[in-house]
Scaffold this motif. Structure first.
Motif, short mmCIF file in Angstrom:
data_model
loop_
_atom_site.label_atom_id
_atom_site.label_comp_id
_atom_site.label_asym_id
_atom_site.label_seq_id
_atom_site.Cartn_x
_atom_site.Cartn_y
_atom_site.Cartn_z
N SER A 290 0.83 -1.20 0.00
CA SER A 290 0.00 0.00 0.00
C SER A 290 0.86 1.25 0.00
CB SER A 290 -0.92 0.02 1.22
OG SER A 290 -1.80 -1.07 1.22
N ILE A 291 0.27 2.33 -0.53
CA ILE A 291 0.88 3.65 -0.48
C ILE A 291 0.00 4.54 0.38
CG2 ILE A 291 1.60 5.66 -1.84
CD1 ILE A 291 1.93 3.81 -4.24
N ILE A 292 0.58 5.09 1.43
CA ILE A 292 -0.14 6.00 2.32
C ILE A 292 0.22 7.42 1.90
CG2 ILE A 292 -0.53 6.68 4.72
CD1 ILE A 292 0.67 3.87 5.45
N VAL A 293 -0.79 8.20 1.53
CA VAL A 293 -0.57 9.53 0.96
C VAL A 293 -1.16 10.59 1.89
CG1 VAL A 293 -1.02 11.05 -0.99
CG2 VAL A 293 -0.63 8.61 -1.38
N ILE A 294 -0.36 11.59 2.20
CA ILE A 294 -0.85 12.79 2.89
C ILE A 294 -0.47 13.96 2.01
CG2 ILE A 294 -0.81 14.16 4.99
CD1 ILE A 294 0.08 11.72 6.52
#
Length: 486
Positions: A290-294
């Motif tokens: 997964s890629i966690i994006v903020i």
């Protein structure tokens, strides 16, 4: 009732309980003896895998892998199938249905798989997965293959099933729900999702080719680096900081990374997170790959507080003053039992103990102003790679021209050689250049017309830039003259 009658009744009840206990104990013994005797005559062994294991609210990874393996490898021998649309949403994907026998052979060993489910013996109302009906897989094989099945076949099924799951899954784009809608029953309460269909890829990403290749190499090393991360004792994660002015392709870069790695994307909206506890719960529910994006982390919430500037005490060792300088402002305040989200809470989930909950994750921050971010948030080890998304230069322009106008003719480029010079002098974002080149924007079909329009746009931008500089210079001269008169 007399005391003698009371004691007689109590004795009778105890005697009844003793008889029931003895019968139950005897029944267990009888069952054990029966199984032991049957083992002498029945040469087959059974292994049962329930859908929900130790993690009550989450489907067993083993069960999911078996389901994928049987559907991919043994579906041709099944007489009952269930179908759903596959990952490309254009053709059905068949899976083995329940209540049937499936035969598999592996290196000379024959194994019989059974997929079935059990309904509860009485009506219940339950909010817990697996309580209303229980699904199982059971495999039967000859006992002479016991070590072979446990040592080779089962690991093979697990690995093959996981690979099939990754291949067939539809990638998803998640967003976090507000805590008011949470319950205690799994990921659906914390995150909502839609299909991830963004078409971006590195081949069409307008940026310097050398920098682009460096990013690709870094992603490949990360994806193949599980053993290396274990060796050096670090969680299997990597952080990227994308910074640059608006329109330079930060969101497109995220989509290209997700498509390249085949990862899900978790778009974390910090304004919907009330405190550190909620932040940890959200991170726990994020799966691997997964890629966690903020995005725009400098504008989301107040996580960019200035560090305290404290003088060391003149007396003593001065350690307290040094610690005040090192710690973020939020770290010197009481967290009020999780009443708010702090910088220290964010650091803990991206690089502290909680960062090891889940593997194969990439964390991406984006910002238009790197200088506004606290150094503790973006230091190496947290944001391992800093990627500047810059204005459009000539190499990026040639890629855009190829993508939007289908031209690679150097002679055509040479006719508009002024573009290369102007792009080195003028800061124009790739988004602005792409909009000028897009034929559909003005019903243009001729590449030469589009390139000519880009030349005009760049000239106008240059004139505006020179006018702005002249204006600033005039203001500075005026202030200097006023200062001299005073």
């Amino acid at each position: 009732m007399g005391s003698s009658d009371m004691w007689a009744g109590a004795g009778s009840a105890l005697a009844s309980l003793f008889v029931l206990f003895s019968m139950a104990k005897s029944q267990v013994k009888v069952t054990l003896w029966f199984n032991k005797i049957a083992g002498y005559f029945n040469p087959y062994i059974q292994i049962t895998i329930p859908e929900y294991g130790a993690q009550r609210f989450k489907r067993s990874d083993f069960f999911v892998a078996i389901e994928a393996y049987l559907s991919d490898t043994c579906a041709q021998g099944a007489r009952k199938l269930k179908a759903d649309l596959g990952s490309d949403r254009s053709k059905p994907q068949a899976a083995v249905d329940d209540d049937q026998e499936i035969v598999d052979t592996f290196h000379g060993a024959t194994l019989w798989w059974y997929a079935y489910k059990e309904m509860p013996s009485h009506n219940i109302i339950s909010y817990n997965p697996g309580d209303d009906e229980r699904r199982f897989y059971r495999v039967t094989f000859h006992r002479r293959f016991r070590d072979f099945v446990l040592g080779e076949y089962v690991p093979y099924v697990l690995n093959k099933g996981r690979a099939v799951t990754v291949q067939n899954r539809q990638r998803r784009l998640f967003t976090n729900n507000t805590s008011g809608s949470w319950s205690s029953y799994g990921q659906k309460a914390f995150w909502s999702h839609v299909e991830f269909k963004h078409p971006a890829k590195f081949e069409t990403l307008a940026m310097d080719p050398t920098e682009k290749q460096s990013i690709i190499d870094d992603l490949v090393a990360f994806k193949d680096g599980e053993d290396y991360y274990k060796k050096i004792g670090k969680p299997w994660k990597r952080g990227y900081l994308l910074f640059g002015p608006p329109g330079t392709g930060k969101s497109t870069m995220i989509a290209a990374i997700a498509n390249f790695l085949d990862y899900d994307v978790y778009d974390l909206e910090l304004t919907a997170v009330n405190n550190n506890t909620e932040l940890r719960k959200l991170f726990i529910e994020i799966t691997g790959k997964s890629i966690i994006v903020i995005e725009d982390i400098d504008c989301s919430v107040d996580l960019v507080g200035k560090r305290k500037v404290a003088k060391a005490h003149k007396s003593g060792s001065g350690c307290e003053g040094a610690m005040d300088k090192m710690l973020p402002k939020e770290a010197n305040k009481d967290d009020k039992e999780g009443a708010k989200m702090t910088l220290s809470g964010m650091l803990n989930v991206i690089d502290g103990l909680w960062s090891a909950c889940g593997g194969e994750r990439i964390i991406i921050f984006t910002t238009n102003n790197k200088g506004k971010l606290d150094p503790a948030l973006i230091r190496r080890g947290r944001m391992d790679k800093h990627i500047e998304m810059s204005y459009c230069r000539y190499e990026a322009f040639k890629l855009l021209a190829s993508n939007y106008l289908d031209i690679t003719d150097h002679n055509l480029f040479e006719q508009f050689g002024e573009i290369q010079q102007l792009l080195e002098e003028i800061d124009m974002s790739p988004a602005d250049v792409a909009e000028t080149l897009m034929p559909m924007s003005r019903n243009k079909r001729d590449a030469g017309v589009c390139l000519a329009d880009l030349v005009v746009a760049l000239r106008n931008a240059k004139e505006d830039d020179e006018a702005a500089k002249m204006k600033e210079k005039a203001k500075a001269t005026e202030k200097e003259e006023i200062s001299m008169e005073e």
